[in-house]
Every structure is written in C-alpha cells, then in structure tokens.
Design a protein around this motif. Sequence first.
Motif, PDB file in Angstrom:
ATOM      1  N   GLN A  95       0.829  -1.206   0.000  1.00  0.00           N
ATOM      2  CA  GLN A  95       0.000   0.000   0.000  1.00  0.00           C
ATOM      3  C   GLN A  95       0.867   1.262   0.000  1.00  0.00           C
ATOM      4  N   PHE A  96       1.964   1.216   0.739  1.00  0.00           N
ATOM      5  CA  PHE A  96       2.862   2.374   0.773  1.00  0.00           C
ATOM      6  C   PHE A  96       3.431   2.657  -0.619  1.00  0.00           C
ATOM      7  N   TYR A  97       3.871   1.605  -1.321  1.00  0.00           N
ATOM      8  CA  TYR A  97       4.401   1.774  -2.677  1.00  0.00           C
ATOM      9  C   TYR A  97       3.323   2.290  -3.620  1.00  0.00           C
ATOM     10  N   ILE A  98       2.107   1.776  -3.489  1.00  0.00           N
ATOM     11  CA  ILE A  98       1.007   2.198  -4.382  1.00  0.00           C
ATOM     12  C   ILE A  98       0.721   3.685  -4.200  1.00  0.00           C
ATOM     13  N   ILE A  99       0.574   4.116  -2.958  1.00  0.00           N
ATOM     14  CA  ILE A  99       0.208   5.512  -2.690  1.00  0.00           C
ATOM     15  C   ILE A  99       1.336   6.464  -3.071  1.00  0.00           C
ATOM     16  N   THR A 100       2.569   6.135  -2.676  1.00  0.00           N
ATOM     17  CA  THR A 100       3.686   7.053  -2.962  1.00  0.00           C
ATOM     18  C   THR A 100       3.932   7.204  -4.457  1.00  0.00           C
ATOM     19  N   HIS A 101       3.797   6.111  -5.223  1.00  0.00           N
ATOM     20  CA  HIS A 101       4.017   6.227  -6.660  1.00  0.00           C
ATOM     21  C   HIS A 101       2.860   6.957  -7.346  1.00  0.00           C
ATOM     22  N   ILE A 150       1.177   9.402  -5.936  1.00  0.00           N
ATOM     23  CA  ILE A 150       1.453  10.815  -5.645  1.00  0.00           C
ATOM     24  C   ILE A 150       2.591  11.333  -6.519  1.00  0.00           C
ATOM     25  N   THR A 151       3.620  10.505  -6.723  1.00  0.00           N
ATOM     26  CA  THR A 151       4.723  10.901  -7.616  1.00  0.00           C
ATOM     27  C   THR A 151       4.205  11.218  -9.015  1.00  0.00           C
ATOM     28  N   GLY A 152       3.293  10.383  -9.511  1.00  0.00           N
ATOM     29  CA  GLY A 152       2.713  10.621 -10.839  1.00  0.00           C
ATOM     30  C   GLY A 152       1.966  11.936 -10.896  1.00  0.00           C
TER      31      GLY A 152
END
Length: 719
Positions: free
Chosen positions: A4-10, A12-14
């Motif tokens: 979930q952390f990877y999903i949300i942070t990426h 937001i990066t997009g």
Amino acid sequence: MGLQFYIITHFITGIISFITGFAVFLKDRKKILNITYFFLAFSVAIWSFSYSIWLLQKDALSALFWARTLNFGSSLIPVFYLHWILSLLNLKRKKLLVFFYVFTFIFLMFGYSDSFIYGTKSILQFPYFPQANWLYILWLVLGWGGVIVYTFRLLIIEINKTQGNYRTQLNYVLIGSAIGFLGGTTNHFLMLGLDWFPPFGSPLAGLYPLVFAYAMIKHRLMDIKFVMRQYLVLLVSFIVVVVPSGFVIQFYEAIIPKYKLYFDLAIIFLAVYFFPICRNYFYKLANKYLFSSLYDSAQVIAKLSDKLRSTLYLGKVYEYIYDSLNGAFHLKAFGILGLDEKRKTYFVQYNRGFETFGLSEYEANPKLEKLFIKQSRPIVVSELKEDGFDAKTKKLLKMLKGMKVEILMPLNVKDKTIGLLVLGEKESGDIYNSEDYKVLDVVGAQSAIAIENAMLYDESQKFTVKLEKEVEKATKELKDANEKLKKLDESKSEFISIASHQLRTPLTVVKGYVSMILEGSFGKISATQRDSLDKVYQSNERLIHLVENLLNLSRIESGRLQFKYETMNLETVVDSVFEELTSKAKEKKLKFEYKKPAKPLPKVVIDQEKIRQVIMNLIDNSIKYTAKGSVTVSVKKEADNIEFCVSDTGMGVDPDDIPHLFQKFQRGTGTFLVHTEGTGLGLYVAREMIEQHKGKIWVESKGKNKGSKFIFTIPINNV
C-alpha cells in the motif's frame, strides 16, 4: 514497506510530476526547454501511475502488462532528461540527440516482448515483480547508465564554470535528478533476480519534482515561479485530502468490507467538501509565509506595459492593472476611482473586494489633493495621523480606514489628475515596502496614460457611432453619400495636417526666442535662468519633433507626403547632423565618433530634408538610450548602395521586439524607463521615408544591454 505504501507514494509521484510538467508547459508552449521538461515529467508520470496499477493487479498476466508499461515510461525518461538538460545548459548536441532518440525508439519496439521482460516472479512482498531479459540489461547499461552519467557530467562541468543564482539553480537540478534516478535505480536489483536488495528507494523518486518546484519558486528556475505558486498550493491541498482518504478506505475495507460502497461514497463526499477549504487555507498560509514579497518588479512593470499597449478598451485596461498588482502584492481588495473635474468628486470605476457602503461618489478633499495627489505622492492611509487635519479630512480618513484602504495612488498625466488607484491590505498582512512603492510609482504613471487613452478612445468610439448614424441617415437622402464619406475622411486628415502646421509655427517662434536669450541677444542671464531656459528649449524641441512626426504620419496615411529630390552626397547631410548633436553627446560624456569615408562617395538622389530627419532621429535615439560608452556614425559604399550606420553600446534591443520596432506606436521593452516621452512614431516615419527612396532600413542587436546598430541603405542612381 508494504504494498500500500508503494502504491500511494508512486501515485502521488505521478500526480506531482504531471502537475509540475503541465505548469511548465503552460508557461511557454513554444520554448523547447519547457516542452522537453513536460515530456520528461509525463514519462515519469507514466512510470509512476503504471507502478501503482501494477501493484494492484491480482493475476500474473495483467501484472506483466502493467510491468511492461511502467518500463515503457522509464525507457523514455533518459532521452527526455538528456534533451532537457541540453536545453537548460544551452548546448547543441544534435547528432547525439538523434542517436539516442533512435536508440530509444528501437528499444521501445521490443518493450512488450519477452526479450525485454520475459515474465514476473514472486519476490519478497511483491507477488508479480517483472524479470529482466538480455535486451533490458543492454538498455540498462547503454540507455539508463550511459545517458544519466553523461548528463550528470555535463551538469557538474557547468556548475563548476558558473556562479550566482544560475549555479544555485543547477545545483538543485543536480540534487533533484540524483534523488530521482538513484531512487528509481533500486527497482533494477529485483528485476535482475537479486532478492537481497529491495526497491526501498523507489518512493524517493517523487522528491525530484518537489526539489525542482522549490527551485522554480525560490530561485526562478525556468522563470515560472508565479505559475508554480498556484499549482503547488493545489498539489499540497490534493495530497492532504487524498492521502488520508486512501488510508481510511484501506482501513475500513479490511475491517468491514460489507459496507464498502457506503463508506466510499461518504469519503468521496467529505473529500470534495474539504478540498476547497484546504486550498483556501494553504493559499493564505503560502501568501503569509512564502510569497508575500516574491515578485520581480521589473517583470511586473514590463508585462503590464506590454499588456496596456495591446488594448484601448477601458475594461481590459482595468483588468490588466488589477491582475498585475494582485499578482505582485496578493491584494484583499483593489479599486480604481475616476475624477469628475467639474463636480470635484471621485466615482467608482472598478472595484474588487471593497465594501463601499452604498457610496458611488466621494468628494475630493482639498487638503489631501494639495499635499499628495497633485504631487503624485501616494497616500498611505495607516501612516496619516489625524492631528493637523480639519474635521472634514478626519472624517474622510476614518471612512478610508473603515473600508480597510491602505494606499491611494494618484493617476496623473502631466499636471492633470484623472483618478486614483485604491489598494487594500495584502493577504499576507505584510505592510507595503519600499520596493512596492517603486512599483506603484511606475505603474501609476503607466496606468494613468493607458486609462486616459482608453477614455479618449471610448469617447471617439461613441462619437464615431453617432457620426455613423448621422451618415447613414444622410445616405438615405443623398445618392453621393459614399463620395461625401470619402471627403469627410479627407477632411479629418486635412484637419490633423492643419493642426500640426498651426502648432509648428508658434513652437518654432518659441525655439527662436529661447535660443536668442541663451545666446545672450537680450542681455546676460544667470546660471539658474540658463538651466531653466535649457529645459524649456529641450521640451520645445521634443514638441517640435512630435508635431513633425504627427504631420508626417498624417501625410503618409493620406498619401500626400511629397518629396523634393536632388542629387547630392549623403555624407554632407551626415556631417551636418553629426555637428548638431555633438554637444548633446558630450553632455552625456559619450565617445561620439564619425567615421568619414576616405574619398567622396557616389552621389544619390534624395530629399535632403526627409533624409536629414531620418539621420537625426536615428543618431538622437542612440544618444538617448546609451548611458555610457560610445556612439559611432559611418557612411560607406556597399555594393550598389550607400549605407548609413549608427552603432552604440547602449541598452540594445530585445530580439522579440525587432520584428515590431518599425511599426506605428511601437517601442522596445524597457525603453519607457529610460526615455518616457517617446511616442513610437519616429522609426515608423523613418521606414516610410527610406522606402520612398527605394531603400531599406533595419536594426541589429545581440540583445538587452549589448548595444545596437540602426542601418539604412539608398541605391546609387546614375547621374
């Protein structure tokens, strides 16, 4: 770190990458620097969004597709990054760019093949991590490693060569790039089957656009700080609303999946409700702590000047003035008052945010008029103490304070007041500083002229409408209405011509008498008297020059500009003008040089008076716009032409201004700061006169503060 952390942070990066890229692109859609940054940011956005979607997949086939898609985005990043850095550093590497674009295109053709990524594998907490094949490894070494190392090397070399703010900008570019690329690189280990090195740095890739955005706002990277302010506020507001919403959704989805739909709708409703609240809060916070004084005064003045020259519509003029000042000061309220001279009252012409308490008119106060407005001094309401003012003035000041008026800026054209700019408090709560007052001084003068011109234009439009109705009525009764309309137009031009003639005669008389007084024909005069008479003489000269330009303009437009051609040497005319302007150049302590031809030049057929006026105008302009250095005049034979040239070391010409410089009422950017009396007619008239001689006239300049050359040629005639 969980999925979930990877999903949300990426995700937001997009979002961050896309918003910053789009903001830069909107600033200048034609500039290659902005275009390449947009494509770079767009490529990162593809990689980031695909990364999030890939981690959400529940089967190997879908995961493989999105894994290949995210690598499609990452494959584009190096070449767009290289192109952007080359544009930023102003380096030409055309062959290298073509090679890497072709190289990238070839690899993209195999991006969805097994040769690039042959499948997925469950590694650590990732159920479907893509596995690289030989083609991916080749791209990783050449495309990723080669390009990134090369561009970093270019950045470091340039940083070591430069200094000041530009060096600071490049340092931030280097830092942001290093964070982004090093973070993204941590994904490659698992793709190569090295399960001992997780992609813990991948979420850090989102920091690169934040570093760039900070450099754009704080250090003017790519000069889009004003655009980035609004986008940054929106971005922070979006993150503050969306990220908590995402965590809440994940929490209750795991606890009570039965009511997921209802909770989703409730969360969406709350997010929509709180987003504008967050946006307004962060906007006020940013204005208070970040943006209160973050503006370029010269840029504000130059942009407003360009906008005011583009329109004669009063409503547009008001909007442009408001937009410029609000962009710089972030005003809570703004207004413009017009002055009714007959009734001695001010009336509201434009209002954004002031509570007028139902009043549409305000009586002019003689005390404030005398102390401030007629002197073109701003009235800072909060600094005025009521002691010493009469009861009427005290009442007015109390009313202004009640309306939260901070500044009243007079709008004066010469000795005539046409209104007031009314400024409220800043959103940041800051007081107006000395830089603000300097901006207001120039903006006030610009605005006064623009408003007066727009009002005159509006009156002329109304008069024109009335005239057209009268003409239309007359045409119904008279068959020769069209002929009369032509005569009416001719009469208008004739009127301008006659008016100019009538003005020229008394001005010439004034010039003669002042000249005689200065020469001592009527007795000795004191130094103070001489200084005052010099100013009268110079002002009279400017009026004569203006009248002459208007007269020539009238003759040009009516096709009645007459020429008296004679055969003579052009250098004879240049000699005369050079001698006349020598004293003016000496007053400015300029090196004034005339490179005479070694031998007499071929004669040309010219109108001596007209050509003399052109030469006078060109040399005089060079002297006016050269603060220090030199002005050089030359005449020579060039092919079948006689070429005149005046070159200087002055303020130069912006390349964007060159195509428009010889048009009516056009002046170079920034010239109003050096010479406020110019009308933009001199070069237009010069072009018309030279073209009547079948010649050409042009300007050459390497840019601002790099001097300029004004050149014209006249063909040699057989005599």
